[in-house]
Design an enzyme around this catalytic site. Structure first.
Site, PDB file in Angstrom:
ATOM      1  N   SER A 141       0.863  -1.184   0.000  1.00 47.33           N
ATOM      2  CA  SER A 141       0.000   0.000   0.000  1.00 47.33           C
ATOM      3  C   SER A 141       0.897   1.230   0.000  1.00 47.33           C
ATOM      4  CB  SER A 141      -0.858   0.028   1.272  1.00 47.33           C
ATOM      5  OG  SER A 141      -1.544   1.256   1.389  1.00 47.33           O
ATOM      6  N   TYR A 154      -2.331  -0.768  10.408  1.00 53.97           N
ATOM      7  CA  TYR A 154      -2.195  -0.821   8.938  1.00 53.97           C
ATOM      8  C   TYR A 154      -0.888  -0.151   8.507  1.00 53.97           C
ATOM      9  CZ  TYR A 154      -3.894  -0.963   4.081  1.00 53.97           C
ATOM     10  OH  TYR A 154      -4.051  -1.212   2.737  1.00 53.97           O
ATOM     11  N   LYS A 158       2.102  -2.415   6.970  1.00 54.37           N
ATOM     12  CA  LYS A 158       2.377  -2.183   5.547  1.00 54.37           C
ATOM     13  C   LYS A 158       3.834  -1.714   5.364  1.00 54.37           C
ATOM     14  CE  LYS A 158      -1.502  -3.514   3.630  1.00 54.37           C
ATOM     15  NZ  LYS A 158      -1.568  -4.616   2.655  1.00 54.37           N
TER      16      LYS A 158
HETATM   17  N1  LIG Z   1      -8.607  -0.605  -1.313  1.00 55.21           N
HETATM   18  C1  LIG Z   1      -7.599   0.216  -1.133  1.00 55.21           C
HETATM   19  O1  LIG Z   1      -7.775   1.456  -1.118  1.00 55.21           O
HETATM   20  C2  LIG Z   1      -6.195  -0.318  -0.972  1.00 55.21           C
HETATM   21  C3  LIG Z   1      -5.143   0.615  -1.057  1.00 55.21           C
HETATM   22  C4  LIG Z   1      -3.836   0.136  -0.898  1.00 55.21           C
HETATM   23  C5  LIG Z   1      -3.609  -1.215  -0.679  1.00 55.21           C
HETATM   24  N2  LIG Z   1      -4.652  -2.064  -0.593  1.00 55.21           N
HETATM   25  C6  LIG Z   1      -4.346  -3.475  -0.347  1.00 55.21           C
HETATM   26  O2  LIG Z   1      -4.852  -4.247  -1.410  1.00 55.21           O
HETATM   27  C7  LIG Z   1      -5.093  -5.589  -0.956  1.00 55.21           C
HETATM   28  C8  LIG Z   1      -6.483  -5.997  -1.370  1.00 55.21           C
HETATM   29  O3  LIG Z   1      -7.416  -5.150  -0.725  1.00 55.21           O
HETATM   30  P1  LIG Z   1      -8.862  -4.779  -1.278  1.00 55.21           P
HETATM   31  O4  LIG Z   1      -8.952  -3.318  -1.279  1.00 55.21           O
HETATM   32  O5  LIG Z   1      -9.157  -5.561  -2.515  1.00 55.21           O
HETATM   33  O6  LIG Z   1      -9.714  -5.262  -0.021  1.00 55.21           O
HETATM   34  P2  LIG Z   1     -10.946  -6.257   0.159  1.00 55.21           P
HETATM   35  O7  LIG Z   1     -11.276  -6.193   1.597  1.00 55.21           O
HETATM   36  O8  LIG Z   1     -11.992  -5.966  -0.850  1.00 55.21           O
HETATM   37  O9  LIG Z   1     -10.318  -7.698  -0.199  1.00 55.21           O
HETATM   38  C9  LIG Z   1      -9.404  -8.321   0.656  1.00 55.21           C
HETATM   39  C10 LIG Z   1      -9.579  -9.832   0.495  1.00 55.21           C
HETATM   40  O10 LIG Z   1      -8.595 -10.456   1.325  1.00 55.21           O
HETATM   41  C11 LIG Z   1      -9.220 -11.579   1.949  1.00 55.21           C
HETATM   42  N3  LIG Z   1      -8.517 -11.933   3.181  1.00 55.21           N
HETATM   43  C12 LIG Z   1      -8.468 -11.247   4.355  1.00 55.21           C
HETATM   44  N4  LIG Z   1      -7.767 -11.934   5.257  1.00 55.21           N
HETATM   45  C13 LIG Z   1      -7.341 -13.067   4.652  1.00 55.21           C
HETATM   46  C14 LIG Z   1      -6.575 -14.188   5.080  1.00 55.21           C
HETATM   47  N5  LIG Z   1      -6.120 -14.287   6.354  1.00 55.21           N
HETATM   48  N6  LIG Z   1      -6.327 -15.177   4.180  1.00 55.21           N
HETATM   49  C15 LIG Z   1      -6.804 -15.104   2.917  1.00 55.21           C
HETATM   50  N7  LIG Z   1      -7.558 -14.090   2.454  1.00 55.21           N
HETATM   51  C16 LIG Z   1      -7.826 -13.077   3.340  1.00 55.21           C
HETATM   52  C17 LIG Z   1     -10.644 -11.116   2.228  1.00 55.21           C
HETATM   53  O11 LIG Z   1     -11.536 -12.218   2.437  1.00 55.21           O
HETATM   54  C18 LIG Z   1     -10.955 -10.322   0.961  1.00 55.21           C
HETATM   55  O12 LIG Z   1     -11.520 -11.146  -0.039  1.00 55.21           O
HETATM   56  C19 LIG Z   1      -4.856  -5.554   0.555  1.00 55.21           C
HETATM   57  O13 LIG Z   1      -3.575  -6.041   0.847  1.00 55.21           O
HETATM   58  C20 LIG Z   1      -4.957  -4.075   0.884  1.00 55.21           C
HETATM   59  O14 LIG Z   1      -4.263  -3.739   2.057  1.00 55.21           O
HETATM   60  C21 LIG Z   1      -5.941  -1.657  -0.744  1.00 55.21           C
END
Ligand SMILES: NC(=O)c1ccc[n+]([C@@H]2O[C@H](COP(=O)([O-])OP(=O)(O)OC[C@H]3O[C@@H](n4cnc5c(N)ncnc54)[C@H](O)[C@@H]3O)[C@@H](O)[C@H]2O)c1
Length: 261
Positions: A141, A154, A158
């Site tokens: 992130s 977080y 991260k």
């Molecule tokens: N959405 C944002 O703004 C954003 C920004 C920067 C980084 N990210 C990162 O992107 C990645 C995906 O996030 P997203 O936004 O798609 O979120 P999301 O919550 O839509 O999806 C996350 C997925 O991870 C799964 N998950 C959680 N814990 C788990 C575990 N222990 N084992 C297996 N699966 C697990 C959840 O069931 C979910 O399907 C994450 O690492 C998040 O930190 C997201």
């Protein structure tokens, strides 16, 4: 890396960025895409839409990743690209107390956002080194390079995710191991929709998961370590490195504005 013809595993694939990555890898002609998630039904749905394989896997458990890697390589062939994308976000219970997250919240974030990457590497490194190389794409992130106001667990985990990816890249460069970190700011997924207090990142431009997946294809093609779907993040990192104290002052100001707003 060109993903066409490759065997790819994506964790956190039930929804959001992980789901979009699976769909895009399939569209790019990947030979096999494995959609893995704690949410087995969601993973099955993602996999069904692209003719992929679903896997129920908790990335915070070493033995579950080990089992998945073993089974995928037996059934589908050697894994070329492992996308360690699953992540969790907890907001500080008390916005005015940086240490207010509970031990359980710290443990959960550490388990998924850090150890998920470590366990994937632990399971795959010996296999990849033996065959001359492999690729890890770790979703971290922009919060791992800058910070996330109101979310200590977080921001910290991260940063640790970046630290591990750097270490992985440095240690195994000569083994043919390639590493990229995906570091977006706001992406329109359940993660940000479910969390209040993330307005600064959102005001700075929200991308769709599909736009992020497009950046990943480009970043993998270039085999670039840092994949920044929000281009402005590069400038923020430069400002932080150039004058840390000024950057901290700017972030505090943003926090005050967020609190007042
Ligand atoms: N959405 C944002 O703004 C954003 C920004 C920067 C980084 N990210 C990162 O992107 C990645 C995906 O996030 P997203 O936004 O798609 O979120 P999301 O919550 O839509 O999806 C996350 C997925 O991870 C799964 N998950 C959680 N814990 C788990 C575990 N222990 N084992 C297996 N699966 C697990 C959840 O069931 C979910 O399907 C994450 O690492 C998040 O930190 C997201």
């Amino acid at each position: 890396m060109d993903v066409s013809g490759k065997v790819v595993v994506v964790t956190g694939a039930a929804q959001g960025i992980g789901k979009a990555l699976c769909e895009r890898f399939h569209a790019e002609g990947a030979r096999a895409v494995v959609a893995a998630d704690l949410n087995a039904d969601g993973a099955a749905e993602t996999a069904a839409n692209i003719g992929g394989m679903a896997f129920s896997c908790d990335v915070s458990k070493s033995e579950e990743i080990e089992r998945m890697v073993e089974e995928v390589e037996r059934e589908l062939g050697l894994i070329d690209l492992f996308c360690s994308n699953a992540g969790v976000l907890d907001i500080d219970p008390d916005f005015d107390n940086a240490a207010s997250a509970t031990d359980a919240q710290w443990a959960r974030s550490w388990g998924v956002n850090v150890m998920g990457h470590v366990y994937a590497a632990r399971a795959l490194l010996p296999r990849m080194i033996a065959r001359g190389g492999g690729y890890f794409l770790n979703t971290v992130s922009a919060a791992g390079l800058l910070s996330q106001i109101g979310a200590a667990t977080y921001s910290t985990t991260k940063h640790a995710g970046i630290g591990f990816a750097e270490h992985l890249a440095i240690t195994h460069r000569d083994d043919g191991i390639k590493v990229s970190v995906l570091c977006p700011q706001g992406v329109d997924t359940a993660m940000v929709r479910g969390a209040s207090g993330l307005q600064p990142a959102l005001l700075d431009g929200v991308l769709s998961p599909e736009e992020v997946a497009a950046c990943v294809i480009e970043g993998l093609a270039a085999e670039r370590f840092l994949i920044l779907p929000h281009a402005q993040v590069a400038g923020y990192i430069q400002k932080k490195a150039a004058d840390y104290d000024r950057w901290l002052g700017g972030m505090s100001k943003m926090r005050r504005a967020l609190k007042g707003g």
